[in-house]
Design a protein around this motif. Structure first.
Motif, PDB file in Angstrom:
ATOM      1  N   ALA A 468       0.962  -1.078  -0.140  1.00  0.00           N
ATOM      2  CA  ALA A 468      -0.084  -0.050   0.172  1.00  0.00           C
ATOM      3  C   ALA A 468       0.864   1.053   0.074  1.00  0.00           C
ATOM      4  O   ALA A 468       2.010   1.239  -0.001  1.00  0.00           O
ATOM      5  N   GLN A 469       0.360   2.446  -0.065  1.00  0.00           N
ATOM      6  CA  GLN A 469       0.919   3.786  -0.285  1.00  0.00           C
ATOM      7  C   GLN A 469       0.268   4.727   0.732  1.00  0.00           C
ATOM      8  O   GLN A 469      -0.979   4.558   0.769  1.00  0.00           O
ATOM      9  N   ALA A 470       1.150   5.468   1.534  1.00  0.00           N
ATOM     10  CA  ALA A 470       0.511   6.415   2.505  1.00  0.00           C
ATOM     11  C   ALA A 470       1.226   7.562   2.327  1.00  0.00           C
ATOM     12  O   ALA A 470       2.436   7.716   1.980  1.00  0.00           O
ATOM     13  N   ASP A 471       0.632   8.785   2.245  1.00  0.00           N
ATOM     14  CA  ASP A 471       1.172  10.137   2.038  1.00  0.00           C
ATOM     15  C   ASP A 471       0.537  11.109   2.976  1.00  0.00           C
ATOM     16  O   ASP A 471      -0.612  11.233   3.286  1.00  0.00           O
ATOM     17  N   VAL A 472       1.227  12.403   3.122  1.00  0.00           N
ATOM     18  CA  VAL A 472       0.676  13.484   3.928  1.00  0.00           C
ATOM     19  C   VAL A 472       1.185  14.647   3.103  1.00  0.00           C
ATOM     20  O   VAL A 472       2.465  14.618   2.755  1.00  0.00           O
ATOM     21  N   ASN A 473       0.381  15.720   3.220  1.00  0.00           N
ATOM     22  CA  ASN A 473       0.811  16.958   2.360  1.00  0.00           C
ATOM     23  C   ASN A 473       0.487  18.070   3.621  1.00  0.00           C
ATOM     24  O   ASN A 473      -0.495  18.044   4.207  1.00  0.00           O
ATOM     25  N   SER A 474       1.521  18.953   3.580  1.00  0.00           N
ATOM     26  CA  SER A 474       1.285  20.080   4.537  1.00  0.00           C
ATOM     27  C   SER A 474       1.774  21.351   4.018  1.00  0.00           C
ATOM     28  O   SER A 474       2.894  21.531   3.422  1.00  0.00           O
ATOM     29  N   GLU A 475       1.103  22.516   4.121  1.00  0.00           N
ATOM     30  CA  GLU A 475       1.556  23.707   3.726  1.00  0.00           C
ATOM     31  C   GLU A 475       1.490  24.767   4.815  1.00  0.00           C
ATOM     32  O   GLU A 475       0.757  24.485   5.876  1.00  0.00           O
ATOM     33  N   VAL A 476       2.476  25.706   4.688  1.00  0.00           N
ATOM     34  CA  VAL A 476       2.258  26.905   5.819  1.00  0.00           C
ATOM     35  C   VAL A 476       2.828  28.056   4.926  1.00  0.00           C
ATOM     36  O   VAL A 476       3.674  28.173   4.228  1.00  0.00           O
TER      37      VAL A 476
END
Length: 502
Positions: A468-476
């Motif tokens: 499987a694949q997991a990801d996270v995106n974050s902006e500031v």
């Protein structure tokens, strides 16, 4: 006066040509030929030159001294085929079950392997019993034991053949279990025709034991392939956070702390197939949208600049540009993450003070595989190979092929169910990584031998090994990172405006 001896009765030959020798109502032996009969008579004290036609010494039933229909060549050939097939099936059962019995990660898979090993023990006992069954059958239960061994061999070979038909990939074991499957059908027909179970004292209990054994085997297979994956879910929790920026006055750069973390919150250990983080800075032109401007067009242009898969658009922002500032591996392909284990990495991103960025973003992507579904040769998989290395003939990709300059990670993977390994071609895990690009990984038969067009992601293999694949995106906002800290208030001071009461 001549000594009176017990009368020797030679019974009629059975279906195989074997004649029973009886003295005083008790069986004293069996004979295939006249020579065999003389040996029995010799043990009883008769002279070696006894006249077999003497009616005083012998009584012949169902034929005379010349009636010996045994065909030793055929009989020995059938016995050899039975013993050879049972021994080969025993070896195949050991090959199937031994790796799982002593190397599987879950109890269900080990139990599965132990059952195959125990079935191999039964097949070995059946091979010994086949020698008696093909001979004089001095042990009453030899035929039933041989029948049980043949049924186990037929079930095992049928299972292997059924699994092979799902993919029809040639392996060195295909001719083995195909030939054994044909042998088991022949042996079963032979034993059923001879009613090999008829000498068992309690044939119903024997049949019940066979049924119970088959049910236990089926329940074990169902538990290991269906229940166990659902009972142990796989899940990774990812986090990516920016910290407060600091100015390096001597270099003219902003130093932005970045914390990346990953925790295995599922119920099963995992292998990391591939991972990557990418920090990017966004540049944009802002507009105040005067009344005479086509707002729909501006919204449409903004959406197109962000990419058709983003699902986002902005009305007051246009001419978006994204620049990769930093990119790299997070944990590393081939590493393992046990249940409850957490990994954290802190990284400092360098951003020029005069860079025209309004937002910093980070993308963290992890590809992983269940450890209870397969085993990766991590000693091979962790070695990086470079597509631009001309000396590495196996992994070198010439520019004329349109190859990206990237790093390969490649290694063998074994399924934790050894039945799959025996009925499929070898499978390999391949991970592709290059700065700023989305990391990719696949599980396939491709081994970097031949045309690179063979590299194709197989969704079926991806699911079979529990990948499987997991990801996270974050902006500031960069302005938020540069904002001065909120001053501390003196003790007892309230920031609320006092209200005057009349």
């Amino acid at each position: 006066m001549r000594n009176i001896r017990p009368w020797v009765v030679v019974e009629p030959p059975d279906s195989r040509g074997l004649r029973r020798v009886v003295v005083g109502g008790e069986t004293v032996g069996h004979a295939w030929s006249a020579g065999g009969l003389r040996k029995i008579l010799g043990r009883l004290g008769h002279p070696e030159d006894l006249d077999l036609e003497d009616p005083v010494a012998l009584c012949w039933r169902g034929g005379d001294s010349g009636t010996w229909p045994d065909r030793p060549g055929r009989r020995h050939a059938v016995t050899v085929l039975l013993v050879a097939g049972l021994l080969a099936s025993m070896a195949l059962g050991a090959v199937v079950g031994w790796p799982d019995a002593f190397g599987a990660l879950t109890f269900a898979q080990r139990l599965n392997g132990i059952m195959f090993v125990l079935s191999g023990v039964v097949l070995g006992a059946a091979a010994v019993a086949a020698l008696d069954y093909g001979g004089k059958r001095q042990f009453r239960g030899s035929g039933a034991i041989v029948l049980l061994g043949v049924l186990i061999a037929l079930a095992t070979d049928s299972l292997l053949l059924f699994m092979w038909l799902e993919e029809t990939e040639f392996t060195p074991f295909v001719p083995v279990f195909t030939l054994l499957w044909c042998w088991s059908l022949w042996a079963l027909c032979l034993l059923v025709r001879d009613r090999s179970w008829k000498e068992v004292p309690q044939p119903k209990r024997f049949a019940a034991g066979v049924v119970v054994t088959a049910l236990l085997t089926g329940v074990s297979l169902a538990y290991s392939t269906m229940y166990q994956p659902a009972a142990a879910p796989m899940h990774l929790t990812l986090k990516a956070e920016f910290g407060k920026a600091r100015t390096d006055r001597s270099l003219g750069f902003l130093q932005v702390p970045l914390t990346l973390s990953m925790k295995n919150t599922g119920g099963i250990p995992v292998y990391i197939l591939n991972d990557s983080y990418k920090v990017s800075g966004r540049g944009a032109l802002y507009s105040k949208n005067p009344p005479d401007r086509d707002l729909t067009r501006e919204w449409r242009d903004s959406a197109g600049q962000r990419g058709e898969d983003s699902g986002e658009s902005e009305l007051y922002v246009g001419h978006l540009t994204y620049t990769t500032i930093s990119s790299g591996h997070f944990y590393g392909p081939g590493n393992r993450l046990e249940i409850g284990e957490e990994y954290t990495r802190k990284h400092v991103v360098q951003v020029p003070k005069d860079a025209k960025y309004d937002i910093l973003g980070v993308d963290l992507t992890i590809s992983y595989m269940r450890k209870d579904r397969g085993k990766i040769d991590v000693s091979e998989f962790r070695i990086p190979h470079y597509s631009w290395d001309r000396h590495d003939k196996r992994y070198y990709c010439p520019p004329e092929r349109g190859c990206f300059q990237q790093i390969y990670y490649h290694g063998r993977v074994w399924h934790n169910d050894n039945l799959v390994n025996l009925t499929r071609k070898p499978r390999y895990v391949t991970a592709f990584w290059s700065p700023g690009r989305i990391p990719d990984s696949l599980i396939s038969p491709y081994d970097f031998k031949g045309d690179t067009g063979g590299v194709q992601k197989e969704k079926r293999e991806w699911g079979r090994y529990g990948a499987a694949q997991a990801d996270v995106n974050s902006e500031v906002s960069l302005a938020e990172l540069l904002a001065p800290p909120t001053p501390l208030l003196p003790p007892g001071y309230s920031s609320q405006v006092p209200t005057l009461t009349p």
